[in-house]
Design a protein around this motif. Structure first.
Motif, PDB file in Angstrom:
ATOM      1  N   UNK A 137       0.816  -1.201   0.000  1.00 50.47           N
ATOM      2  CA  UNK A 137       0.000   0.000   0.000  1.00 50.47           C
ATOM      3  C   UNK A 137       0.855   1.259   0.000  1.00 50.47           C
ATOM      4  N   UNK A 138       1.821   1.243   0.917  1.00 49.43           N
ATOM      5  CA  UNK A 138       2.724   2.391   1.010  1.00 49.43           C
ATOM      6  C   UNK A 138       3.461   2.597  -0.315  1.00 49.43           C
ATOM      7  N   UNK A 139       3.961   1.463  -0.894  1.00 51.79           N
ATOM      8  CA  UNK A 139       4.698   1.557  -2.177  1.00 51.79           C
ATOM      9  C   UNK A 139       3.807   2.163  -3.246  1.00 51.79           C
ATOM     10  N   UNK A 140       2.599   1.593  -3.372  1.00 51.20           N
ATOM     11  CA  UNK A 140       1.690   2.040  -4.420  1.00 51.20           C
ATOM     12  C   UNK A 140       1.352   3.515  -4.267  1.00 51.20           C
ATOM     13  N   UNK A 141       1.091   3.941  -3.014  1.00 50.41           N
ATOM     14  CA  UNK A 141       0.780   5.339  -2.770  1.00 50.41           C
ATOM     15  C   UNK A 141       1.934   6.245  -3.180  1.00 50.41           C
ATOM     16  N   UNK A 142       3.127   5.839  -2.894  1.00 52.15           N
ATOM     17  CA  UNK A 142       4.268   6.674  -3.236  1.00 52.15           C
ATOM     18  C   UNK A 142       4.464   6.748  -4.746  1.00 52.15           C
ATOM     19  N   UNK A 143       4.358   5.560  -5.417  1.00 53.14           N
ATOM     20  CA  UNK A 143       4.649   5.532  -6.862  1.00 53.14           C
ATOM     21  C   UNK A 143       3.502   6.179  -7.645  1.00 53.14           C
ATOM     22  N   UNK A 144       2.277   5.718  -7.444  1.00 55.45           N
ATOM     23  CA  UNK A 144       1.173   6.313  -8.211  1.00 55.45           C
ATOM     24  C   UNK A 144      -0.028   6.485  -7.287  1.00 55.45           C
ATOM     25  N   UNK A 145      -0.186   7.675  -6.762  1.00 51.29           N
ATOM     26  CA  UNK A 145      -1.235   7.930  -5.761  1.00 51.29           C
ATOM     27  C   UNK A 145      -2.623   7.737  -6.336  1.00 51.29           C
ATOM     28  N   UNK A 146      -2.777   7.780  -7.662  1.00 47.97           N
ATOM     29  CA  UNK A 146      -4.105   7.656  -8.237  1.00 47.97           C
ATOM     30  C   UNK A 146      -4.482   6.219  -8.569  1.00 47.97           C
ATOM     31  N   UNK A 147      -3.593   5.330  -8.267  1.00 47.80           N
ATOM     32  CA  UNK A 147      -3.797   3.940  -8.629  1.00 47.80           C
ATOM     33  C   UNK A 147      -5.069   3.390  -7.975  1.00 47.80           C
TER      34      UNK A 147
ATOM     35  N   UNK B 116      -5.165   1.045  -4.741  1.00 44.95           N
ATOM     36  CA  UNK B 116      -5.001   1.511  -3.363  1.00 44.95           C
ATOM     37  C   UNK B 116      -6.216   1.172  -2.513  1.00 44.95           C
ATOM     38  N   UNK B 117      -7.387   1.369  -3.046  1.00 42.05           N
ATOM     39  CA  UNK B 117      -8.602   1.124  -2.275  1.00 42.05           C
ATOM     40  C   UNK B 117      -8.739  -0.369  -1.921  1.00 42.05           C
ATOM     41  N   UNK B 118      -8.391  -1.179  -2.916  1.00 36.52           N
ATOM     42  CA  UNK B 118      -8.436  -2.622  -2.680  1.00 36.52           C
ATOM     43  C   UNK B 118      -7.520  -3.012  -1.536  1.00 36.52           C
ATOM     44  N   UNK B 119      -6.285  -2.383  -1.613  1.00 36.00           N
ATOM     45  CA  UNK B 119      -5.303  -2.726  -0.584  1.00 36.00           C
ATOM     46  C   UNK B 119      -5.757  -2.278   0.797  1.00 36.00           C
ATOM     47  N   UNK B 120      -6.360  -1.096   0.855  1.00 39.67           N
ATOM     48  CA  UNK B 120      -6.811  -0.583   2.160  1.00 39.67           C
ATOM     49  C   UNK B 120      -7.867  -1.519   2.748  1.00 39.67           C
ATOM     50  N   UNK B 121      -8.805  -1.902   1.873  1.00 43.17           N
ATOM     51  CA  UNK B 121      -9.860  -2.798   2.362  1.00 43.17           C
ATOM     52  C   UNK B 121      -9.273  -4.120   2.870  1.00 43.17           C
ATOM     53  N   UNK B 122      -8.268  -4.592   2.181  1.00 44.00           N
ATOM     54  CA  UNK B 122      -7.644  -5.869   2.536  1.00 44.00           C
ATOM     55  C   UNK B 122      -6.944  -5.788   3.902  1.00 44.00           C
ATOM     56  N   UNK B 123      -6.206  -4.621   4.021  1.00 42.41           N
ATOM     57  CA  UNK B 123      -5.475  -4.447   5.287  1.00 42.41           C
ATOM     58  C   UNK B 123      -6.454  -4.397   6.443  1.00 42.41           C
TER      59      UNK B 123
END
Lengths: 266, 375
Positions: free
Chosen positions: B245-255, B258-265
């Motif tokens: 999640x952190x990686x994805x947010x840093x590389x492409x914040x609009x990806x 991200x939402x999928x990852x947040x829900x998973x976490x």
């Protein structure tokens, strides 16, 4: 006819002898105990003190006597019987000497002197035995005897044995002073052997046979059987004791006869 | 001729000289004794047997052995006394006297009236018989050699040996009964222990399974391990998700990932909390149930151990009982005597004579001493 007249003579003589013995008895009491303090009561207070002392000693030292009987009852039956057979010879040895002056009277004979002393000693021991027994029963140290008749029988046998032994030793002591010297150690040595301090049943079977060879043991066992009944297993040989008594009496009377012939009244 | 005529007179003269005392104390008793021992007294046959009660040597008690010492397994001494007392009991007499065998043997008319039971028709109760019996039967226990001697006196040799044999058998039976009783007591005691332990073990096992079913747990500890492993796996995954999640947010914040990852976490961390709650914390957690489970389990284990040890002691008891048997060993079989040993006739007559003489001497000396007293 002659038999009847003879019986009458014997009865007359018996009355006289009875009076003589009674008189000697009274004289003996007075000369021995006097009229001071409790007087003739010492006759049985003395043996009572002895028995009580021994009872206390045995109780305190917790003496082992090889049975489960209460020590008081054991001491009373044992030591009273010792007093019975031991005091009679002690009093009869040398009995003639002090009474020699009385022999001046035609009707006072050696046997009367002995009989008077024997009656006195036996009476004292018996009264002491009975009084102490009643007292101990009263204060709860003792159970009443199981069979009074058997106790009496044993007691009388012991008395007979003591009396015949006493008369024999008394007569012999007139012939030799050694009798007096020897009787004291012998009476002390026979005390532990006499059954006063042990029950035959407590001995090993092989020793029991030999213990019963001592005549006093048989008498004490009879007294104890009468006193304790089924609580104990008494061992005795009545015919053996009787034969001892009869034989001793026979020899004693013969010796008195011999001695009385030699007595010269002062 | 006149010589012969004088004879009776001479005899009566002698008699008068002898005196009544001698007559009563010596002559009459000796005559009576001679008549009794010479013509009346019946022959007495004595049968003797000897036996001993043997028990194997006592081993030093160890552990359980010491425990059973106190459960009343007696040594042979007591059995000897029991046998001895039994022989001299009314029960023994009653057994001997079955169908009046004893009474018949001892009241036979061929036996002299003085010797037989109830000879003059008086005293025929059982107690009288018992008194008579005690005179005829004798048991002696020699403590040093531990041999019991049994003697039976009877007026016929067969009777003596028969009664002796019977008494011996009864004595044996007494010892055997005692033995059997001791054995059974010993084993019964151990058996009861085993039964108790079995019942306890069963109820403990039942309690354990009931508990398992009720709570739905087989073993909380094992289950906790599994659960903790699961939690650590979930945590691994949570960490991985968060890292991603952190990686994805840093590389492409609009990806949109991200939402999928947040829900998973979130769902991972929820699951972790739930699992943690099952292991510890809440009232339904494994750790709070573990304590109770341990108690039930312990009880079960203890009951099993008790059962095992009770089984072992039952085995021991059986061995002990078999080993510690006491035996009646006959040393001398009852004999059938072929010669009457009693009464010792000459001895009887002679001792009467001697005793009579002694009595005569004593009484005559006493009377002579008495007669010396005169008015």
């Amino acid at each position: 006819m002659t038999a009847f007249s003879q019986l009458a003579t014997i009865r007359r003589s018996a009355t006289i002898q009875g009076r003589v013995i009674y008189a000697l008895l009274m004289r003996e009491i007075l000369t021995r105990y006097g009229r001071h303090n409790i007087g003739f009561l010492w006759l049985f207070v003395e043996p009572m003190l002895f028995t009580t002392g021994v009872t206390i000693l045995w109780t305190v030292s917790n003496a082992s006597h090889g049975s489960s009987l209460p020590i008081v009852a054991f001491a009373l039956t044992g030591y009273s019987s010792v007093l019975l057979w031991r005091n009679m010879p002690a009093r009869c040895i040398g009995a003639i000497g002090p009474n020699l002056a009385l022999m001046y009277h035609r009707n006072v004979k050696a046997i009367d002197v002995f009989l008077a002393r024997l009656l006195l000693e036996a009476g004292g021991a018996t009264i002491s035995f009975i009084t102490l027994g009643l007292f101990y029963i009263y204060i709860g140290w003792l159970e009443p005897p199981d069979d009074v008749l058997l106790v009496t029988a044993g007691w009388l046998l012991l008395a007979w044995f003591g009396a015949s032994l006493a008369m024999l030793l008394g007569a012999l002591s007139e012939r030799s002073e050694l009798v007096d010297r020897f009787w004291h150690p012998v009476s002390y040595i026979t005390f532990p052997l006499s059954g006063a301090a042990f029950m035959v049943d407590a001995l090993p079977t092989s020793v029991q046979k030999y213990a019963l060879y001592v005549p006093m043991v048989n008498g004490v066992e009879i007294v104890r059987e009468g006193y304790f009944g089924n609580q104990i297993r008494a061992h005795y040989d009545l015919p053996y004791l009787l034969i001892w008594c009869i034989a001793l009496t026979l020899i004693a009377l013969a010796q008195i006869k011999v001695v009385s012939l030699r007595i010269t009244p002062e | 001729m006149p010589h012969i005529m004088q004879m009776p007179e001479k005899i009566t003269g002698r008699f008068k000289k002898v005196g009544p005392l001698f007559l009563f104390t010596v002559i009459i008793p000796t005559l009576l004794a001679t008549i009794y021992f010479g013509f009346i007294a019946s022959d007495v046959y004595i049968s003797e047997s000897r036996f001993t009660v043997r028990s194997p040597e006592k081993s030093t008690p160890t552990g359980l052995g010491a425990l059973f010492k106190s459960s009343g397994f007696a040594n042979s001494g007591d059995e000897v006394y029991a046998a001895q007392d039994y022989v001299q009991s009314r029960d023994a007499l009653q057994a001997l006297n079955r169908k009046n065998a004893f009474t018949h043997a001892y009241s036979d008319p061929s036996i002299s009236a003085f010797d037989r039971f109830s000879g003059f028709g008086i005293g025929s109760t059982f107690e009288d018989l018992y008194k008579y019996y005690k005179k005829k039967v004798d048991v002696k226990y020699e403590t040093s050699s531990s041999i019991v001697t049994l003697t039976v006196r009877a007026f016929k040799p067969q009777d003596a040996s028969r009664f002796n044999e019977q008494l011996l058998e009864m004595a044996e039976a007494t010892v055997n009964t005692l033995n059997e009783r001791g054995r059974q007591d010993l084993i019964r005691f151990a058996q009861r222990e085993v039964d108790d332990a079995k019942a306890k073990s069963q109820s403990a096992a039942l309690a354990l399974s009931t508990y398992r079913n009720a709570v739905g747990i087989v073993d909380p500890e094992k289950q906790a391990t599994v659960q903790i492993q699961m939690i650590s796996k979930l945590q691994d995954e949570l960490i991985a998700t968060r890292t991603q999640l952190t990686e994805t947010r840093t590389v492409s914040p609009q990806n949109p990932q991200i939402e999928v990852l947040v829900a998973r976490a979130k769902s991972l961390s929820d699951e972790i909390d739930k699992q943690l709650g099952l292991v510890a914390g809440s009232s339904k957690s494994l750790s709070s149930r573990a304590a109770q489970y341990q108690r039930v389990l312990l009880e079960n284990q203890f009951a099993d151990k008790q059962l095992a040890s009770a089984m072992a002691s039952l085995d021991d008891a059986r061995n002990e009982a078999n080993r510690k048997q006491a035996y009646v060993e006959r040393i001398v079989q009852p004999n059938a005597p072929d010669e009457p040993l009693e009464p010792r006739r000459w001895r009887g007559i002679f001792s009467t004579l001697i005793l009579g003489l002694a009595a005569w001497a004593i009484i005559s000396m006493l009377v002579a001493g008495m007669l010396e007293h005169r008015d």
